[in-house]
Design a protein around this motif. Structure first.
Motif, PDB file in Angstrom:
ATOM      1  N   ASP A 148      12.996-100.940 -34.391  1.00  0.00           N
ATOM      2  CA  ASP A 148      14.376-100.629 -34.754  1.00  0.00           C
ATOM      3  C   ASP A 148      15.336-101.048 -33.645  1.00  0.00           C
ATOM      4  O   ASP A 148      16.460-101.469 -33.917  1.00  0.00           O
ATOM      5  CB  ASP A 148      14.547 -99.151 -35.115  1.00  0.00           C
ATOM      6  N   ALA A 149      14.877-100.997 -32.379  1.00  0.00           N
ATOM      7  CA  ALA A 149      15.701-101.459 -31.258  1.00  0.00           C
ATOM      8  C   ALA A 149      15.885-102.976 -31.332  1.00  0.00           C
ATOM      9  O   ALA A 149      16.968-103.491 -31.047  1.00  0.00           O
ATOM     10  CB  ALA A 149      15.077-101.055 -29.928  1.00  0.00           C
ATOM     11  N   ARG A 150      14.846-103.694 -31.729  1.00  0.00           N
ATOM     12  CA  ARG A 150      14.947-105.155 -31.883  1.00  0.00           C
ATOM     13  C   ARG A 150      15.942-105.496 -33.001  1.00  0.00           C
ATOM     14  O   ARG A 150      16.758-106.400 -32.860  1.00  0.00           O
ATOM     15  CB  ARG A 150      13.561-105.733 -32.182  1.00  0.00           C
ATOM     16  N   PHE A 151      15.872-104.775 -34.118  1.00  0.00           N
ATOM     17  CA  PHE A 151      16.807-104.985 -35.218  1.00  0.00           C
ATOM     18  C   PHE A 151      18.239-104.735 -34.751  1.00  0.00           C
ATOM     19  O   PHE A 151      19.145-105.534 -35.012  1.00  0.00           O
ATOM     20  CB  PHE A 151      16.465-104.068 -36.395  1.00  0.00           C
ATOM     21  N   ALA A 152      18.463-103.629 -34.047  1.00  0.00           N
ATOM     22  CA  ALA A 152      19.798-103.269 -33.563  1.00  0.00           C
ATOM     23  C   ALA A 152      20.317-104.300 -32.567  1.00  0.00           C
ATOM     24  O   ALA A 152      21.512-104.642 -32.584  1.00  0.00           O
ATOM     25  CB  ALA A 152      19.779-101.877 -32.934  1.00  0.00           C
ATOM     26  N   ALA A 153      19.454-104.812 -31.700  1.00  0.00           N
ATOM     27  CA  ALA A 153      19.869-105.814 -30.712  1.00  0.00           C
ATOM     28  C   ALA A 153      20.300-107.110 -31.402  1.00  0.00           C
ATOM     29  O   ALA A 153      21.304-107.716 -31.026  1.00  0.00           O
ATOM     30  CB  ALA A 153      18.737-106.080 -29.727  1.00  0.00           C
ATOM     31  N   ALA A 154      19.545-107.541 -32.409  1.00  0.00           N
ATOM     32  CA  ALA A 154      19.914-108.751 -33.149  1.00  0.00           C
ATOM     33  C   ALA A 154      21.243-108.539 -33.874  1.00  0.00           C
ATOM     34  O   ALA A 154      22.119-109.409 -33.848  1.00  0.00           O
ATOM     35  CB  ALA A 154      18.813-109.127 -34.143  1.00  0.00           C
ATOM     36  N   LEU A 155      21.403-107.381 -34.503  1.00  0.00           N
ATOM     37  CA  LEU A 155      22.642-107.073 -35.211  1.00  0.00           C
ATOM     38  C   LEU A 155      23.825-107.070 -34.244  1.00  0.00           C
ATOM     39  O   LEU A 155      24.895-107.589 -34.564  1.00  0.00           O
ATOM     40  CB  LEU A 155      22.518-105.727 -35.925  1.00  0.00           C
ATOM     41  N   ALA A 156      23.638-106.528 -33.047  1.00  0.00           N
ATOM     42  CA  ALA A 156      24.697-106.496 -32.038  1.00  0.00           C
ATOM     43  C   ALA A 156      25.123-107.906 -31.633  1.00  0.00           C
ATOM     44  O   ALA A 156      26.258-108.118 -31.199  1.00  0.00           O
ATOM     45  CB  ALA A 156      24.240-105.706 -30.816  1.00  0.00           C
ATOM     46  N   GLN A 157      24.220-108.870 -31.804  1.00  0.00           N
ATOM     47  CA  GLN A 157      24.534-110.274 -31.505  1.00  0.00           C
ATOM     48  C   GLN A 157      25.012-111.019 -32.754  1.00  0.00           C
ATOM     49  O   GLN A 157      25.161-112.235 -32.740  1.00  0.00           O
ATOM     50  CB  GLN A 157      23.312-110.967 -30.917  1.00  0.00           C
ATOM     51  N   GLY A 158      25.200-110.285 -33.851  1.00  0.00           N
ATOM     52  CA  GLY A 158      25.713-110.894 -35.070  1.00  0.00           C
ATOM     53  C   GLY A 158      24.661-111.507 -35.975  1.00  0.00           C
ATOM     54  O   GLY A 158      24.991-112.260 -36.882  1.00  0.00           O
ATOM     55  N   ARG A 159      23.378-111.173 -35.739  1.00  0.00           N
ATOM     56  CA  ARG A 159      22.291-111.732 -36.549  1.00  0.00           C
ATOM     57  C   ARG A 159      21.639-110.642 -37.393  1.00  0.00           C
ATOM     58  O   ARG A 159      21.331-109.562 -36.897  1.00  0.00           O
ATOM     59  CB  ARG A 159      21.208-112.357 -35.659  1.00  0.00           C
ATOM     60  N   PHE A 160      21.411-110.941 -38.671  1.00  0.00           N
ATOM     61  CA  PHE A 160      20.676-110.056 -39.574  1.00  0.00           C
ATOM     62  C   PHE A 160      19.256-110.593 -39.654  1.00  0.00           C
ATOM     63  O   PHE A 160      19.032-111.720 -40.079  1.00  0.00           O
ATOM     64  CB  PHE A 160      21.348-110.049 -40.947  1.00  0.00           C
ATOM     65  N   GLU A 161      18.288-109.799 -39.213  1.00  0.00           N
ATOM     66  CA  GLU A 161      16.884-110.192 -39.233  1.00  0.00           C
ATOM     67  C   GLU A 161      16.045-109.102 -39.883  1.00  0.00           C
ATOM     68  O   GLU A 161      16.356-107.919 -39.772  1.00  0.00           O
ATOM     69  CB  GLU A 161      16.366-110.447 -37.806  1.00  0.00           C
ATOM     70  N   ILE A 162      14.992-109.524 -40.572  1.00  0.00           N
ATOM     71  CA  ILE A 162      14.002-108.601 -41.111  1.00  0.00           C
ATOM     72  C   ILE A 162      12.630-109.104 -40.683  1.00  0.00           C
ATOM     73  O   ILE A 162      12.507-110.187 -40.108  1.00  0.00           O
ATOM     74  CB  ILE A 162      14.084-108.471 -42.658  1.00  0.00           C
ATOM     75  N   GLN A 163      11.613-108.336 -40.959  1.00  0.00           N
ATOM     76  CA  GLN A 163      10.263-108.725 -40.579  1.00  0.00           C
ATOM     77  C   GLN A 163       9.522-109.349 -41.757  1.00  0.00           C
ATOM     78  O   GLN A 163       9.752-109.001 -42.917  1.00  0.00           O
ATOM     79  CB  GLN A 163       9.490-107.503 -40.076  1.00  0.00           C
ATOM     80  N   ARG A 164       8.618-110.274 -41.410  1.00  0.00           N
ATOM     81  CA  ARG A 164       7.728-110.893 -42.392  1.00  0.00           C
ATOM     82  C   ARG A 164       6.325-110.806 -41.831  1.00  0.00           C
ATOM     83  O   ARG A 164       6.079-111.169 -40.687  1.00  0.00           O
ATOM     84  CB  ARG A 164       8.100-112.343 -42.643  1.00  0.00           C
ATOM     85  N   CYS A 165       5.406-110.321 -42.648  1.00  0.00           N
ATOM     86  CA  CYS A 165       4.021-110.145 -42.213  1.00  0.00           C
ATOM     87  C   CYS A 165       3.293-111.487 -42.243  1.00  0.00           C
ATOM     88  O   CYS A 165       3.258-112.163 -43.275  1.00  0.00           O
ATOM     89  CB  CYS A 165       3.321-109.139 -43.127  1.00  0.00           C
ATOM     90  N   ALA A 166       2.710-111.849 -41.111  1.00  0.00           N
ATOM     91  CA  ALA A 166       1.951-113.098 -41.029  1.00  0.00           C
ATOM     92  C   ALA A 166       0.623-112.985 -41.775  1.00  0.00           C
ATOM     93  O   ALA A 166       0.059-113.999 -42.184  1.00  0.00           O
ATOM     94  CB  ALA A 166       1.707-113.464 -39.570  1.00  0.00           C
TER      95      ALA A 166
END
Length: 138
Positions: free
Chosen positions: A15-33
């Motif tokens: 959730d911290a990684r998601f928040a950090a990306a959002l703070a930089q203006g990027r919307f990211e989600i996870q994809r299972c390899a």
């Protein structure tokens, strides 16, 4: 390989990684390899197969309103707004809001597109706007 790659529970949570990306203006989600499924809300393990092999990807941002409700507020408190459940084209469902139209005009099945906005009070937020190009939703 760093510790976070070998141990999904090391370091800051997803959730911290998601928040950090959002703070930089990027919307990211996870994809299972392992199984190829997309995951949201950020997790340490895939909710579909249990794998720890979750990569961060930028989704298309295309979605469809699954459900919406209007939250009523006095005008001096900011006025009414909607809370919507959005089904992303990649599969996950998430909670957000639809901007760019009156809260009462948001409809189930309406195509929307993700945007990261800069809210003066709350910082970067993920919201959706009505989509004008219906061909972007598969």
């Amino acid at each position: 390989m760093n510790a976070a790659q070998t141990n999904p529970f090391a370091g800051p949570g997803p959730d911290a990684r998601f928040a950090a990306a959002l703070a930089q203006g990027r919307f990211e989600i996870q994809r299972c390899a392992a199984c190829g499924q997309h995951v949201f809300y950020p997790r340490a393990l895939c909710t579909h197969c249990g794998s720890a092999q979750l990569d961060w990807v930028q989704p298309s941002g295309a979605g469809v309103v699954y459900s919406s409700t209007v939250v009523r507020r006095k005008p001096e408190a900011g006025g009414d707004y909607n809370v919507a459940l959005i089904d992303l084209a990649e599969g996950p469902r998430l909670m957000s809001r639809v901007d760019g139209m009156a809260p009462t005009q948001v409809r189930i099945g309406m195509p929307v597109q993700a945007q990261v906005i800069d809210d003066p009070a709350q910082g970067k937020l993920l919201v959706f706007v009505p989509q004008t190009a219906p061909e972007a939703i598969p």
